[in-house]
Design an enzyme around this catalytic site. Structure first.
Site, PDB file in Angstrom:
ATOM      1  N   TYR A 154       0.834  -1.209   0.000  1.00 34.82           N
ATOM      2  CA  TYR A 154       0.000   0.000   0.000  1.00 34.82           C
ATOM      3  C   TYR A 154       0.871   1.262   0.000  1.00 34.82           C
ATOM      4  CZ  TYR A 154      -3.844   3.088   1.515  1.00 34.82           C
ATOM      5  OH  TYR A 154      -4.783   4.091   1.607  1.00 34.82           O
ATOM      6  N   LYS A 158       1.050   4.177  -2.875  1.00 32.52           N
ATOM      7  CA  LYS A 158       0.691   5.566  -2.580  1.00 32.52           C
ATOM      8  C   LYS A 158       1.878   6.514  -2.793  1.00 32.52           C
ATOM      9  CE  LYS A 158      -3.656   4.883  -1.652  1.00 32.52           C
ATOM     10  NZ  LYS A 158      -4.696   5.441  -2.530  1.00 32.52           N
TER      11      LYS A 158
HETATM   12  P1  NDP Z   1     -13.542   2.178   0.657  1.00 32.78           P
HETATM   13  O1  NDP Z   1     -13.089   0.752   0.753  1.00 32.78           O
HETATM   14  O2  NDP Z   1     -14.574   2.657   1.602  1.00 32.78           O
HETATM   15  O3  NDP Z   1     -14.058   2.485  -0.839  1.00 32.78           O
HETATM   16  C1  NDP Z   1     -13.267   2.129  -1.942  1.00 32.78           C
HETATM   17  C2  NDP Z   1     -13.994   2.482  -3.226  1.00 32.78           C
HETATM   18  O4  NDP Z   1     -13.148   2.093  -4.327  1.00 32.78           O
HETATM   19  C3  NDP Z   1     -15.302   1.760  -3.407  1.00 32.78           C
HETATM   20  O5  NDP Z   1     -16.203   2.581  -4.102  1.00 32.78           O
HETATM   21  C4  NDP Z   1     -14.909   0.554  -4.264  1.00 32.78           C
HETATM   22  O6  NDP Z   1     -16.032   0.048  -4.960  1.00 32.78           O
HETATM   23  C5  NDP Z   1     -13.866   1.180  -5.176  1.00 32.78           C
HETATM   24  N1  NDP Z   1     -12.923   0.240  -5.785  1.00 32.78           N
HETATM   25  C6  NDP Z   1     -12.144  -0.683  -5.168  1.00 32.78           C
HETATM   26  N2  NDP Z   1     -11.434  -1.367  -6.079  1.00 32.78           N
HETATM   27  C7  NDP Z   1     -11.770  -0.862  -7.299  1.00 32.78           C
HETATM   28  C8  NDP Z   1     -11.374  -1.145  -8.633  1.00 32.78           C
HETATM   29  N3  NDP Z   1     -10.499  -2.116  -8.921  1.00 32.78           N
HETATM   30  N4  NDP Z   1     -11.945  -0.434  -9.639  1.00 32.78           N
HETATM   31  C9  NDP Z   1     -12.841   0.539  -9.375  1.00 32.78           C
HETATM   32  N5  NDP Z   1     -13.246   0.864  -8.145  1.00 32.78           N
HETATM   33  C10 NDP Z   1     -12.713   0.156  -7.117  1.00 32.78           C
HETATM   34  O7  NDP Z   1     -12.211   3.038   0.762  1.00 32.78           O
HETATM   35  P2  NDP Z   1     -11.965   4.538   1.314  1.00 32.78           P
HETATM   36  O8  NDP Z   1     -13.108   5.399   0.958  1.00 32.78           O
HETATM   37  O9  NDP Z   1     -11.524   4.436   2.709  1.00 32.78           O
HETATM   38  O10 NDP Z   1     -10.682   4.946   0.445  1.00 32.78           O
HETATM   39  C11 NDP Z   1     -10.772   5.720  -0.739  1.00 32.78           C
HETATM   40  C12 NDP Z   1      -9.360   6.133  -1.153  1.00 32.78           C
HETATM   41  O11 NDP Z   1      -8.769   6.883  -0.106  1.00 32.78           O
HETATM   42  C13 NDP Z   1      -8.426   4.958  -1.418  1.00 32.78           C
HETATM   43  O12 NDP Z   1      -7.561   5.263  -2.484  1.00 32.78           O
HETATM   44  C14 NDP Z   1      -7.642   4.849  -0.132  1.00 32.78           C
HETATM   45  O13 NDP Z   1      -6.386   4.261  -0.325  1.00 32.78           O
HETATM   46  C15 NDP Z   1      -7.524   6.314   0.246  1.00 32.78           C
HETATM   47  N6  NDP Z   1      -7.240   6.541   1.650  1.00 32.78           N
HETATM   48  C16 NDP Z   1      -8.119   6.116   2.627  1.00 32.78           C
HETATM   49  C17 NDP Z   1      -7.823   6.344   3.954  1.00 32.78           C
HETATM   50  C18 NDP Z   1      -8.731   5.924   5.063  1.00 32.78           C
HETATM   51  O14 NDP Z   1      -8.333   6.088   6.241  1.00 32.78           O
HETATM   52  N7  NDP Z   1      -9.921   5.408   4.807  1.00 32.78           N
HETATM   53  C19 NDP Z   1      -6.590   7.030   4.352  1.00 32.78           C
HETATM   54  C20 NDP Z   1      -5.752   7.416   3.250  1.00 32.78           C
HETATM   55  C21 NDP Z   1      -6.077   7.186   1.957  1.00 32.78           C
HETATM   56  P3  NDP Z   1     -16.117  -1.515  -5.471  1.00 32.78           P
HETATM   57  O15 NDP Z   1     -15.472  -2.327  -4.388  1.00 32.78           O
HETATM   58  O16 NDP Z   1     -17.567  -1.766  -5.632  1.00 32.78           O
HETATM   59  O17 NDP Z   1     -15.363  -1.533  -6.749  1.00 32.78           O
END
Ligand code: NDP
Length: 246
Positions: A154, A158
């Site tokens: 990860y 990033k």
């Molecule tokens: P969630 O797991 O809540 O949501 C992830 C989203 O990405 C979902 O809509 C999922 O939908 C989609 N997704 C996952 N894999 C794919 C794929 N291969 N193609 C298209 N869509 C995809 O994650 P967060 O909201 O927590 O995270 C969002 C972003 O923020 C990420 O990049 C994460 O790394 C980053 N982030 C999050 C942090 C946190 O503390 N939560 C901290 C720092 C960064 P579906 O599975 O239906 O495809």
């Protein structure tokens, strides 16, 4: 903020941070493309936004697949005639200590988080260049800056996004395409829901503001970076982390 009628694609906008970003962009007058792998959750988010008076259009896509990324762009242009903002938010974790991390866990995270950004940017570049304007906002993480035990895959993905953002900002600046990254800290979403109570307490201890962030906390900055007010900002990484990294 000036986002009225702007067309924004948000990858991974079916829940968590991406959904909050889409909702915030809509609240400022933008038209959004909701995307994710699951057709039903994409449709549900689109329905909610449209029922509340916003404009949303759903395009299911897996960012790991370059053909899906191309479809995401071409269908958006078919629907709205242009793209003003691309938010690369889709991301996953597959945590493990290095001695236990499988090749599959490494590949899956790099394919989704880093190659996914490349796929979408590569697909959208021609449209942005023809328009001679555009905004690309990549969601990285403080983990890409500070590292984290158990997350080499990860953190590498990033940190890769940060290098990609700066290189792309330099490459596309002549065409008025601005590229920035937002690095959230510890945000309350499904991704962080699985942490144990003790891990959560330890993390809270390292956050000066003593609370987890919300999707809306991240969405506010993304909306600003997408707006006309941010027209002299490119190649930057902004933390939204309650002071975790300073
Ligand atoms: P969630 O797991 O809540 O949501 C992830 C989203 O990405 C979902 O809509 C999922 O939908 C989609 N997704 C996952 N894999 C794919 C794929 N291969 N193609 C298209 N869509 C995809 O994650 P967060 O909201 O927590 O995270 C969002 C972003 O923020 C990420 O990049 C994460 O790394 C980053 N982030 C999050 C942090 C946190 O503390 N939560 C901290 C720092 C960064 P579906 O599975 O239906 O495809």
């Amino acid at each position: 903020m000036h986002l009225k009628d702007k067309v924004a694609i948000v990858t991974g906008s079916t829940r968590g941070i991406g959904k909050a970003i889409a909702e915030e962009l809509v609240a400022h007058g933008a038209q959004v493309v909701i995307s994710g792998r699951n057709v039903n959750t994409v449709a549900a988010v689109v329905e909610t936004i449209n029922n509340n008076g916003g404009t949303a259009f759903g395009i299911p896509a897996d960012v790991r697949d370059s053909e899906d990324a191309k479809k995401l762009i071409t269908k958006t242009v078919e629907q709205f005639g242009r793209i003003d903002v691309l938010v690369n938010n889709a991301g996953i974790t597959r945590d493990n200590l290095i001695m236990r991390m499988s090749e599959e866990e490494w590949d899956e995270v790099i394919q989704t988080n880093l190659k996914g950004v490349y796929n979408c940017v590569r697909a959208a570049a021609k449209t942005f260049m023809k328009q001679r304007q555009g905004r690309i906002i990549n969601i990285t993480s403080v983990v890409g800056i500070m590292g984290n035990a158990g997350q080499v895959n990860y953190a590498a993905s990033k940190a890769g996004i940060i290098g990609l953002t700066k290189s792309l900002a330099r490459e596309l600046s002549a065409r008025n395409i601005l590229v920035n990254a937002v690095a959230p800290g510890f945000i309350d979403t499904d991704m962080t829901a699985e942490l144990s109570e003790s891990a959560r307490a330890g993390l809270l201890n390292s956050i000066p503001l003593k609370r987890l962030g919300t999707g809306k906390d991240v969405a506010g900055l993304v909306s600003f970076l997408a707006s006309d007010e941010a027209s002299y900002i490119t190649g930057q990484v902004f933390n939204v982390d309650g002071g975790m990294v300073m």
